[in-house]
Design a protein around this motif. Structure first.
Motif, PDB file in Angstrom:
ATOM      1  N   ALA A 214       0.834  -1.208   0.000  1.00  0.00           N
ATOM      2  CA  ALA A 214       0.000   0.000   0.000  1.00  0.00           C
ATOM      3  C   ALA A 214       0.869   1.257   0.000  1.00  0.00           C
ATOM      4  O   ALA A 214       0.559   2.245  -0.685  1.00  0.00           O
ATOM      5  CB  ALA A 214      -0.923  -0.011   1.221  1.00  0.00           C
ATOM      6  N   GLY A 215       1.963   1.237   0.790  1.00  0.00           N
ATOM      7  CA  GLY A 215       2.875   2.378   0.794  1.00  0.00           C
ATOM      8  C   GLY A 215       3.518   2.595  -0.561  1.00  0.00           C
ATOM      9  O   GLY A 215       3.603   3.729  -1.054  1.00  0.00           O
ATOM     10  N   TYR A 216       3.979   1.494  -1.184  1.00  0.00           N
ATOM     11  CA  TYR A 216       4.558   1.589  -2.529  1.00  0.00           C
ATOM     12  C   TYR A 216       3.519   2.097  -3.535  1.00  0.00           C
ATOM     13  O   TYR A 216       3.825   2.922  -4.406  1.00  0.00           O
ATOM     14  CB  TYR A 216       5.074   0.226  -2.981  1.00  0.00           C
ATOM     15  N   PHE A 217       2.295   1.585  -3.427  1.00  0.00           N
ATOM     16  CA  PHE A 217       1.236   1.984  -4.354  1.00  0.00           C
ATOM     17  C   PHE A 217       0.955   3.482  -4.247  1.00  0.00           C
ATOM     18  O   PHE A 217       0.787   4.171  -5.263  1.00  0.00           O
ATOM     19  CB  PHE A 217      -0.032   1.179  -4.063  1.00  0.00           C
ATOM     20  N   LEU A 218       0.894   4.002  -3.012  1.00  0.00           N
ATOM     21  CA  LEU A 218       0.673   5.434  -2.814  1.00  0.00           C
ATOM     22  C   LEU A 218       1.765   6.261  -3.486  1.00  0.00           C
ATOM     23  O   LEU A 218       1.497   7.299  -4.100  1.00  0.00           O
ATOM     24  CB  LEU A 218       0.627   5.767  -1.323  1.00  0.00           C
ATOM     25  N   SER A 219       3.009   5.798  -3.353  1.00  0.00           N
ATOM     26  CA  SER A 219       4.128   6.546  -3.929  1.00  0.00           C
ATOM     27  C   SER A 219       4.132   6.474  -5.451  1.00  0.00           C
ATOM     28  O   SER A 219       4.287   7.494  -6.130  1.00  0.00           O
ATOM     29  CB  SER A 219       5.449   6.012  -3.380  1.00  0.00           C
ATOM     30  N   ILE A 220       3.943   5.283  -5.991  1.00  0.00           N
ATOM     31  CA  ILE A 220       4.057   5.089  -7.441  1.00  0.00           C
ATOM     32  C   ILE A 220       2.896   5.737  -8.189  1.00  0.00           C
ATOM     33  O   ILE A 220       3.073   6.255  -9.297  1.00  0.00           O
ATOM     34  CB  ILE A 220       4.159   3.587  -7.760  1.00  0.00           C
ATOM     35  N   THR A 221       1.687   5.718  -7.602  1.00  0.00           N
ATOM     36  CA  THR A 221       0.502   6.262  -8.277  1.00  0.00           C
ATOM     37  C   THR A 221       0.164   7.677  -7.828  1.00  0.00           C
ATOM     38  O   THR A 221      -0.896   8.187  -8.187  1.00  0.00           O
ATOM     39  CB  THR A 221      -0.710   5.352  -8.021  1.00  0.00           C
ATOM     40  N   ALA A 222       1.038   8.314  -7.047  1.00  0.00           N
ATOM     41  CA  ALA A 222       0.738   9.646  -6.516  1.00  0.00           C
ATOM     42  C   ALA A 222       0.561  10.664  -7.633  1.00  0.00           C
ATOM     43  O   ALA A 222       1.204  10.582  -8.685  1.00  0.00           O
ATOM     44  CB  ALA A 222       1.855  10.090  -5.579  1.00  0.00           C
ATOM     45  N   GLU A 223      -0.352  11.597  -7.422  1.00  0.00           N
ATOM     46  CA  GLU A 223      -0.568  12.706  -8.340  1.00  0.00           C
ATOM     47  C   GLU A 223      -0.325  14.013  -7.610  1.00  0.00           C
ATOM     48  O   GLU A 223      -0.486  14.099  -6.393  1.00  0.00           O
ATOM     49  CB  GLU A 223      -1.990  12.670  -8.906  1.00  0.00           C
ATOM     50  N   MET A 224       0.043  15.032  -8.381  1.00  0.00           N
ATOM     51  CA  MET A 224       0.312  16.326  -7.773  1.00  0.00           C
ATOM     52  C   MET A 224      -1.009  17.040  -7.496  1.00  0.00           C
ATOM     53  O   MET A 224      -1.636  17.604  -8.390  1.00  0.00           O
ATOM     54  CB  MET A 224       1.193  17.163  -8.704  1.00  0.00           C
ATOM     55  N   ASP A 225      -1.460  16.978  -6.259  1.00  0.00           N
ATOM     56  CA  ASP A 225      -2.673  17.665  -5.851  1.00  0.00           C
ATOM     57  C   ASP A 225      -2.516  18.105  -4.403  1.00  0.00           C
ATOM     58  O   ASP A 225      -1.427  18.037  -3.829  1.00  0.00           O
ATOM     59  CB  ASP A 225      -3.902  16.772  -6.025  1.00  0.00           C
ATOM     60  N   GLN A 226      -3.632  18.552  -3.800  1.00  0.00           N
ATOM     61  CA  GLN A 226      -3.557  19.070  -2.431  1.00  0.00           C
ATOM     62  C   GLN A 226      -3.184  18.005  -1.422  1.00  0.00           C
ATOM     63  O   GLN A 226      -2.721  18.313  -0.322  1.00  0.00           O
ATOM     64  CB  GLN A 226      -4.910  19.690  -2.018  1.00  0.00           C
ATOM     65  N   MET A 227      -3.372  16.718  -1.778  1.00  0.00           N
ATOM     66  CA  MET A 227      -3.123  15.634  -0.839  1.00  0.00           C
ATOM     67  C   MET A 227      -1.710  15.060  -0.939  1.00  0.00           C
ATOM     68  O   MET A 227      -1.396  14.088  -0.265  1.00  0.00           O
ATOM     69  CB  MET A 227      -4.140  14.509  -1.087  1.00  0.00           C
ATOM     70  N   ILE A 228      -0.850  15.646  -1.755  1.00  0.00           N
ATOM     71  CA  ILE A 228       0.451  15.045  -2.006  1.00  0.00           C
ATOM     72  C   ILE A 228       1.278  14.918  -0.734  1.00  0.00           C
ATOM     73  O   ILE A 228       1.923  13.902  -0.490  1.00  0.00           O
ATOM     74  CB  ILE A 228       1.222  15.843  -3.094  1.00  0.00           C
ATOM     75  N   PHE A 229       1.260  15.946   0.128  1.00  0.00           N
ATOM     76  CA  PHE A 229       2.070  15.888   1.347  1.00  0.00           C
ATOM     77  C   PHE A 229       1.464  14.922   2.367  1.00  0.00           C
ATOM     78  O   PHE A 229       2.195  14.214   3.067  1.00  0.00           O
ATOM     79  CB  PHE A 229       2.230  17.290   1.949  1.00  0.00           C
ATOM     80  N   VAL A 230       0.130  14.894   2.434  1.00  0.00           N
ATOM     81  CA  VAL A 230      -0.530  13.923   3.319  1.00  0.00           C
ATOM     82  C   VAL A 230      -0.206  12.509   2.858  1.00  0.00           C
ATOM     83  O   VAL A 230       0.140  11.630   3.662  1.00  0.00           O
ATOM     84  CB  VAL A 230      -2.056  14.154   3.328  1.00  0.00           C
ATOM     85  N   ASN A 231      -0.294  12.274   1.545  1.00  0.00           N
ATOM     86  CA  ASN A 231       0.014  10.950   1.003  1.00  0.00           C
ATOM     87  C   ASN A 231       1.473  10.578   1.221  1.00  0.00           C
ATOM     88  O   ASN A 231       1.800   9.404   1.430  1.00  0.00           O
ATOM     89  CB  ASN A 231      -0.312  10.912  -0.487  1.00  0.00           C
ATOM     90  N   PHE A 232       2.357  11.573   1.170  1.00  0.00           N
ATOM     91  CA  PHE A 232       3.779  11.303   1.387  1.00  0.00           C
ATOM     92  C   PHE A 232       4.019  10.768   2.796  1.00  0.00           C
ATOM     93  O   PHE A 232       4.670   9.723   2.979  1.00  0.00           O
ATOM     94  CB  PHE A 232       4.590  12.581   1.166  1.00  0.00           C
ATOM     95  N   PHE A 233       3.486  11.462   3.800  1.00  0.00           N
ATOM     96  CA  PHE A 233       3.698  11.015   5.180  1.00  0.00           C
ATOM     97  C   PHE A 233       2.970   9.698   5.456  1.00  0.00           C
ATOM     98  O   PHE A 233       3.465   8.865   6.221  1.00  0.00           O
ATOM     99  CB  PHE A 233       3.243  12.108   6.160  1.00  0.00           C
ATOM    100  N   LEU A 234       1.813   9.511   4.824  1.00  0.00           N
ATOM    101  CA  LEU A 234       1.105   8.240   4.984  1.00  0.00           C
ATOM    102  C   LEU A 234       1.923   7.102   4.366  1.00  0.00           C
ATOM    103  O   LEU A 234       2.026   6.010   4.944  1.00  0.00           O
ATOM    104  CB  LEU A 234      -0.272   8.322   4.331  1.00  0.00           C
ATOM    105  N   ALA A 235       2.509   7.352   3.196  1.00  0.00           N
ATOM    106  CA  ALA A 235       3.334   6.330   2.541  1.00  0.00           C
ATOM    107  C   ALA A 235       4.543   5.984   3.400  1.00  0.00           C
ATOM    108  O   ALA A 235       4.911   4.810   3.540  1.00  0.00           O
ATOM    109  CB  ALA A 235       3.776   6.815   1.159  1.00  0.00           C
ATOM    110  N   VAL A 236       5.184   7.000   3.983  1.00  0.00           N
ATOM    111  CA  VAL A 236       6.336   6.758   4.863  1.00  0.00           C
ATOM    112  C   VAL A 236       5.923   5.899   6.050  1.00  0.00           C
ATOM    113  O   VAL A 236       6.610   4.929   6.408  1.00  0.00           O
ATOM    114  CB  VAL A 236       6.938   8.093   5.354  1.00  0.00           C
ATOM    115  N   PHE A 237       4.793   6.239   6.660  1.00  0.00           N
ATOM    116  CA  PHE A 237       4.300   5.479   7.810  1.00  0.00           C
ATOM    117  C   PHE A 237       4.034   4.021   7.429  1.00  0.00           C
ATOM    118  O   PHE A 237       4.446   3.086   8.145  1.00  0.00           O
ATOM    119  CB  PHE A 237       3.027   6.132   8.348  1.00  0.00           C
ATOM    120  N   LEU A 238       3.362   3.812   6.301  1.00  0.00           N
ATOM    121  CA  LEU A 238       3.041   2.449   5.865  1.00  0.00           C
ATOM    122  C   LEU A 238       4.302   1.655   5.551  1.00  0.00           C
ATOM    123  O   LEU A 238       4.393   0.460   5.886  1.00  0.00           O
ATOM    124  CB  LEU A 238       2.139   2.502   4.629  1.00  0.00           C
TER     125      LEU A 238
END
Length: 655
Positions: A214-238
């Motif tokens: 799930a962490g890898y998926f968040l990073s690989i499929t990430a898009e540049m939007d308002q949630m990018i920083f939230v997704n980054f920290f979530l990916a690190v946590f996962l």
């Protein structure tokens, strides 16, 4: 009275006899003290509050100082715990031989005084020698004049002493508690206790794979939007949680499977390696996770900062394609234009500017939501919302005059320009009116275009005139604005003086001084590189010390096993082969994980860097590869050092 003399002597003897434990601890402590004192000396240098653009460095240093406190205190405690754990047997022996716990506490207090004194004194001495060099390096990176003056900071000394005394008291309290709650037998056998086998192995293993995926998926499929920083920290946590689960459960499952393979397990080297790792499975997994995560932090931190510094020129140029921008809003824009031109050329002579290039045009602005080929506007839109952009509308006459062209448009046609990825439609609906896109413009005054830019886009719409909209629609647009872009040719000081004087001449509604902003951004990015190198080095030291203590601890635990195996016929060569296999496994499992994490993180870090206009993916990949090569070299050297330390402990010579 005799005990008062013996206890300090025992403290000194204990440190000297356990030098293989204390030297890395003291080395890490002195290095931490050196960094802390140097960092604080720079932070409180008088010049930091007086030089232009030094405030950018000060803000970043202050953030770095907070991070330094967060990192150093747990790191010192982590290393100290290894020392105390290895000394439990010795302390238990003292207790069995007659020393009371209060005497052991006093001895440990003396040890704490000695080690803390060495750490503070060594760090400050190194700081006095090298702080000036680091200070000059910082000023070079932030593009400020390099200063030769670097006075000794008593405030930095005071803060350093207080911090490391607090750290020492915390560590002493921990050790006294650990010793005080244990009886002599427990102390004597404390470092040799086995661990309980983790439960729910397959559940943890499957959960770890899912969480890490799930962490890898968040990073690989990430898009540049308002949630990018939230997704980054979530990916690190996962990724951290998934890594821990996989190393904890996956390593145990793998070891159990190897034990069941009799043809593999009942070979001397394999037997020792597998049984030793299985014996300390949970602690071993925690150590591997720490090494893996620290390695990933080092690689990504340095890759990002080096990439940003190497691409700084392109970033600054994209964000600041002109020197000065002036915006006027009044009922007499033509008069404003003439007055501005007169003042600009007057200042050109006064300030010694060699050449001025100037472009003027009038436009109206509108905040719109752009989706599915439609631009709609409402009063509740905010610029940070998804698909919301500020659109500048320019008449064909103004565009042709500014660009020196003679283009033509019909009533329901327009030219569209975007500073990022091209709009791929053939038509566009604006406030309910449909327009055909006659041409996608590739240039526009005051803007640079990057196809890789997919976030924070700016759009310009060129139409025949504003009357193409029905009556009443004009009230939806902002007031007409006269914009003037100015590019200067001359030396840096003349440009700065010109830009500073210009803003005092007019009642302008918008003024942007990119002459100074470029210098500010250079200072900011240079400071980021300084912090990246600084903390990358700190993380590397943490990593090396963690690996060293891990090998020392496991070496002492394995020594008796190897002694027994040699007594029953295991050869010297087989011992070395077994040790090499075990150390290689311990070292290269986490580095393999770190490389996987880094590869998965590149898509997201590339997006994060594109948010500040670093779009060169090739540069980011090259810098990441360069950092990986350097890291592998340092990591390999650490492997050789710790492997030799492990070998010295467990190998029995003289057979």
């Amino acid at each position: 009275m005799k005990k008062n003399k013996v206890l300090p002597l025992l403290a000194c003897t204990g440190i000297a006899k356990n030098k293989e434990l204390y030297l890395p601890y003291l080395g890490a402590g002195v290095f931490s003290s050196f960094l802390y004192f140097t960092f604080t000396s720079i932070l409180y240098h008088p010049i930091m509050g007086t030089l232009p653009r030094a405030e950018y460095a000060y803000v970043m240093l202050m953030l770095g100082f907070i991070l330094l406190n967060i990192i150093v205190l747990p790191f010192l405690h982590y290393t100290y715990r290894f020392v105390i754990k290895r000394r439990k047997r010795e302390l238990g022996l003292y207790s069995i031989l007659g020393l009371e716990k209060k005497h052991i506490a006093v001895m440990m207090f003396y040890e704490s005084i000695i080690t803390t004194g060495i750490i503070i004194l060594g760090g400050v001495l190194f700081g006095v020698v090298f702080a000036k060099l680091i200070f000059m390096l910082l000023f070079y990176m932030i593009k400020l004049p390099v200063l030769n003056e670097f006075p000794f900071s008593f405030k930095a000394l005071q803060i350093t002493v207080v911090f490391f005394l607090v750290s020492a008291l915390f560590n002493l309290a921990f050790s006294l508690y650990a010793v005080g709650r244990s009886n002599p037998i427990e102390l004597f056998a404390g470092s040799r206790r086995g661990e309980k086998k983790p439960r729910f192995l397959w559940l943890l293993a499957v959960s770890g794979m899912i969480i890490l995926g799930a962490g890898y998926f968040l990073s690989i499929t990430a898009e540049m939007d308002q949630m990018i920083f939230v997704n980054f920290f979530l990916a690190v946590f996962l990724v951290v949680i998934g890594t821990y689960f996989i190393f904890t459960s996956g390593s145990v499952i793998a070891l159990k499977m190897l034990k069941k393979r009799k043809s593999f397990y009942y070979k001397p080297s394999n037997f020792i390696t597998v049984s030793g790792m299985y014996y300390r499975m949970k602690r071993n997994a925690a150590g591997l996770v720490n090494i893996c995560i620290f390695s990933t932090m080092i690689i990504i931190t340095l890759s990002c900062t080096v990439s940003l510094y190497m691409g700084m020129g392109d970033v600054i140029e994209f964000q600041n394609p002109y020197d000065i921008r002036l915006d006027f809003q009044s009922d007499e824009l033509e008069a404003d234009k003439r007055a501005a031109e007169a003042a600009i050329y007057k200042l050109k002579t006064e300030c010694g500017i060699a050449k001025i290039d100037m472009i003027c045009y009038k436009h109206k602005s509108l905040l719109v939501r752009m989706e599915d080929g439609k631009m709609e506007s409402s009063d509740d839109l905010r610029i940070w919302e998804k698909n919301v952009y500020n659109i500048e509308f320019v008449t064909l006459e103004e565009y042709n005059q500014a660009m020196g062209e003679n283009k033509t448009l019909e009533d329901k046609e327009l030219f569209l320009y975007c500073d990022g990825q091209d709009y791929n439609g053939a038509s566009l609906s604006i406030l309910g009116e449909d327009f055909a896109i006659k041409e996608m413009l590739t240039t526009f005054p005051g803007s640079l275009k990057k196809q890789e830019n997919t976030y924070n886009l700016d759009f310009w719409v060129v139409m025949k005139d504003y009357n193409v909209f029905p009556e009443g629609f004009s009230s939806r647009f902002g007031k007409e604005t006269l914009r003037i872009y100015i590019d200067l040719t001359g030396d840096q000081e003349a440009k700065s003086v010109f830009a500073e004087k210009l803003c005092d001449h007019f009642p302008i509604v918008g003024y942007k001084n990119n002459v100074e902003r470029r210098l500010d951004m250079g200072a900011m990015y240079g400071g980021l590189l300084f912090l990246g190198i600084f903390f990358g080095l700190l993380f590397m030291i943490c990593l090396v010390v963690i690996m060293y203590y891990k090998q020392i601890t496991e070496g002492h635990e394995d020594r008796d096993n190897f002694d027994i195996m040699q007594k029953v016929g295991m050869s010297h060569q087989e011992v070395r082969h077994t040790i090499a296999k075990q150390v290689l496994l311990v070292f290269f499992l986490p580095i393999f994980g770190a490389v996987c994490h880094t590869m998965a993180a590149i898509p997201m870090t590339t997006l994060l860097l594109s948010a500040i206009a670093l779009f060169d993916k090739g540069l980011i990949i090259k810098c990441s590869c360069g950092v990986l090569i350097v890291f592998f070299g340092i990591y390999g050297l650490s492997y050789l050092i710790t492997a030799r330390a492990y070998l010295r402990i467990v190998e029995k010579r003289g057979n």
